[in-house]
Design an enzyme around this catalytic site. Sequence first.
Site, PDB file in Angstrom:
ATOM      1  N   VAL A  17       0.732  -1.100   0.083  1.00 60.38           N
ATOM      2  CA  VAL A  17      -0.047  -0.035   0.050  1.00 60.38           C
ATOM      3  C   VAL A  17       0.925   1.451  -0.172  1.00 60.38           C
ATOM      4  O   VAL A  17       0.469   2.169  -0.842  1.00 60.38           O
ATOM      5  CB  VAL A  17      -1.181   0.219   1.307  1.00 60.38           C
ATOM      6  CG1 VAL A  17      -1.933   1.292   1.225  1.00 60.38           C
ATOM      7  CG2 VAL A  17      -1.767  -1.253   1.340  1.00 60.38           C
ATOM      8  N   GLU A 123     -10.618   5.145   4.971  1.00 58.88           N
ATOM      9  CA  GLU A 123     -11.332   4.456   4.144  1.00 58.88           C
ATOM     10  C   GLU A 123     -10.846   3.321   3.463  1.00 58.88           C
ATOM     11  O   GLU A 123     -11.524   2.430   3.098  1.00 58.88           O
ATOM     12  CB  GLU A 123     -11.762   5.693   2.945  1.00 58.88           C
ATOM     13  CG  GLU A 123     -12.822   5.141   1.931  1.00 58.88           C
ATOM     14  CD  GLU A 123     -14.123   5.010   2.383  1.00 58.88           C
ATOM     15  OE1 GLU A 123     -14.857   6.041   2.524  1.00 58.88           O
ATOM     16  OE2 GLU A 123     -14.569   3.989   2.591  1.00 58.88           O
ATOM     17  N   ILE A 130     -13.624   0.778  -2.683  1.00 57.30           N
ATOM     18  CA  ILE A 130     -15.013   1.273  -2.569  1.00 57.30           C
ATOM     19  C   ILE A 130     -15.189   2.495  -1.667  1.00 57.30           C
ATOM     20  O   ILE A 130     -14.843   2.136  -0.340  1.00 57.30           O
ATOM     21  CB  ILE A 130     -15.965  -0.016  -2.186  1.00 57.30           C
ATOM     22  CG1 ILE A 130     -15.678  -1.141  -3.092  1.00 57.30           C
ATOM     23  CG2 ILE A 130     -17.361   0.460  -2.400  1.00 57.30           C
ATOM     24  CD1 ILE A 130     -16.485  -2.411  -2.768  1.00 57.30           C
ATOM     25  N   GLY A 181      -0.277  -9.708  -3.843  1.00 57.50           N
ATOM     26  CA  GLY A 181      -0.134  -8.872  -3.014  1.00 57.50           C
ATOM     27  C   GLY A 181      -1.556  -8.418  -2.115  1.00 57.50           C
ATOM     28  O   GLY A 181      -1.905  -7.459  -1.827  1.00 57.50           O
ATOM     29  N   GLU A 184      -2.688 -10.756   3.421  1.00 53.34           N
ATOM     30  CA  GLU A 184      -2.078 -10.014   4.574  1.00 53.34           C
ATOM     31  C   GLU A 184      -0.675 -10.769   4.893  1.00 53.34           C
ATOM     32  O   GLU A 184      -0.627 -11.932   4.366  1.00 53.34           O
ATOM     33  CB  GLU A 184      -2.908 -10.475   6.093  1.00 53.34           C
ATOM     34  CG  GLU A 184      -4.307  -9.736   5.975  1.00 53.34           C
ATOM     35  CD  GLU A 184      -4.119  -8.285   5.784  1.00 53.34           C
ATOM     36  OE1 GLU A 184      -3.526  -7.571   6.499  1.00 53.34           O
ATOM     37  OE2 GLU A 184      -4.878  -7.706   4.869  1.00 53.34           O
ATOM     38  N   LYS A 199     -12.738  -5.533   9.687  1.00 52.33           N
ATOM     39  CA  LYS A 199     -13.417  -4.573   8.926  1.00 52.33           C
ATOM     40  C   LYS A 199     -14.758  -4.496   9.101  1.00 52.33           C
ATOM     41  O   LYS A 199     -15.385  -3.495   9.002  1.00 52.33           O
ATOM     42  CB  LYS A 199     -13.210  -5.046   7.423  1.00 52.33           C
ATOM     43  CG  LYS A 199     -11.857  -4.879   6.740  1.00 52.33           C
ATOM     44  CD  LYS A 199     -11.744  -5.796   5.531  1.00 52.33           C
ATOM     45  CE  LYS A 199     -10.488  -5.362   4.967  1.00 52.33           C
ATOM     46  NZ  LYS A 199     -10.051  -6.394   3.780  1.00 52.33           N
ATOM     47  N   GLY A 297      -5.309  -4.972  -2.980  1.00 51.70           N
ATOM     48  CA  GLY A 297      -4.063  -4.685  -4.207  1.00 51.70           C
ATOM     49  C   GLY A 297      -3.815  -3.272  -3.904  1.00 51.70           C
ATOM     50  O   GLY A 297      -4.309  -2.631  -3.134  1.00 51.70           O
TER      51      GLY A 297
END
Length: 419
Positions: A17, A123, A130, A181, A184, A199, A297
């Site tokens: 990320v 987010e 999304i 990727g 986790e 989440k 991703g």
Amino acid sequence: MGSEKNLVIGLFGFGVVGEGLYKVLNQTPSLKATIKRVCIKNVNKKRNAPPELFTSDMNDILNDPEINVVVEVINDSKVGYEIVSTALKNGKDVVSASKKMLSENLPELIELQNKTGQSLLYEASCCASIPIIRNLEEYYDNDLLHAIKAIVNGSTNFILTKMFDEGLGFKEALLLAQQLGFAESDPKLDIEGFDAANKWVLLLTHSYGISTTIDKLLFNGITNIHKEDANFALSRNQSIKLVAQAKKLKNGKVATFLLPQFIDQDDQLYFVKNEYNGVVIESGFADKQFFYGKGAGSFPTASAVLSDIAALRYGYKYEYKKKNQHIPASLSNDFNLRVYVSFKDLADIAKEDFTTIEEWHSGNERSYLIGTIPYNSLINQIWWKSNETSMVLMPDSIFEDMELQELKKMSLSLAGLDL
Ligand code: HSE
């Protein structure tokens, strides 16, 4: 709302990320946001960015008065919490993608946001690309949000898709998810349902104002699903997906759980494949709405981080409206779930707990039954995920009292079962 400001970013983490964000920001000069320093564990590792950006001393970012935004995208939830809470206390806004860290510390972090007046946005932590948190926060009034059901983990959805559509084995599909990727660094978090549960804790807060923790949630991952279960689904033109659900019951409380589920072809979630995520919202007047996008991703996740960074320019904050401006909903344990349970040995099944049993099948390798069982029996026990037992929810799985009476009339007599 504050006035627009120049954003000077201190980034923690340069993995899937973090590096994605670095590239995405370089392609978005109009945002007027620059990364000043990047804090990582190992400064000697070769990275695709100028070496002078990197430091392993977190104070180089946390104590730099010029840095006004901290982006935290690391794996370690303890260190992540330390970084995020210190950054807020030091007068910096924070963007995080660390669902585990957020789910474990949300009440404290909300309090810190209130106390410091800084903003904490995340987010990217749920469904990656999304924009679900901001929509739940801003758009759906509490009373009108009847139900929400979602695929929130990209890796498990990817694995199930590869197994169902391409005949890949579980291990092979998981390896692919890791190589791409999506998974986790400890893939157990994905396949055993922990990542999705983290989440879901966050999404329950923004949907219904419910504060909970994963140890209070009924959840499982996809490791118990057998080839016989997949064949059962295929014979009914269904697929199996890991689905999180919350629904307002007639008593005003909310039923929630996160379990593998058979999905019919006319369900929007049926077409959510690979690393995509999907969220179906049922709300008063609007009826059903469907959000769809990549749930894992590098770039999809970075895109959500970028959107949070952009929102900081106009001082955006989550107000936790469902908690603060409404009476938060509470969770119910007074409902039944309609389930399919497949097993090797009937002795492993708490069959006396079932309220109804509608169907059963005895096979050479594995047997199965379909019936309804009180939520309370499941949340307090683990037989349904032990000894290779597999439990998959039937479509439309929630039964309240009245509907259950109807089902009971059709139910087979438990005493007569010869499984
Ligand atoms: N491992 C996570 C997933 C990454 O597969 O959904 C995105 O949060």
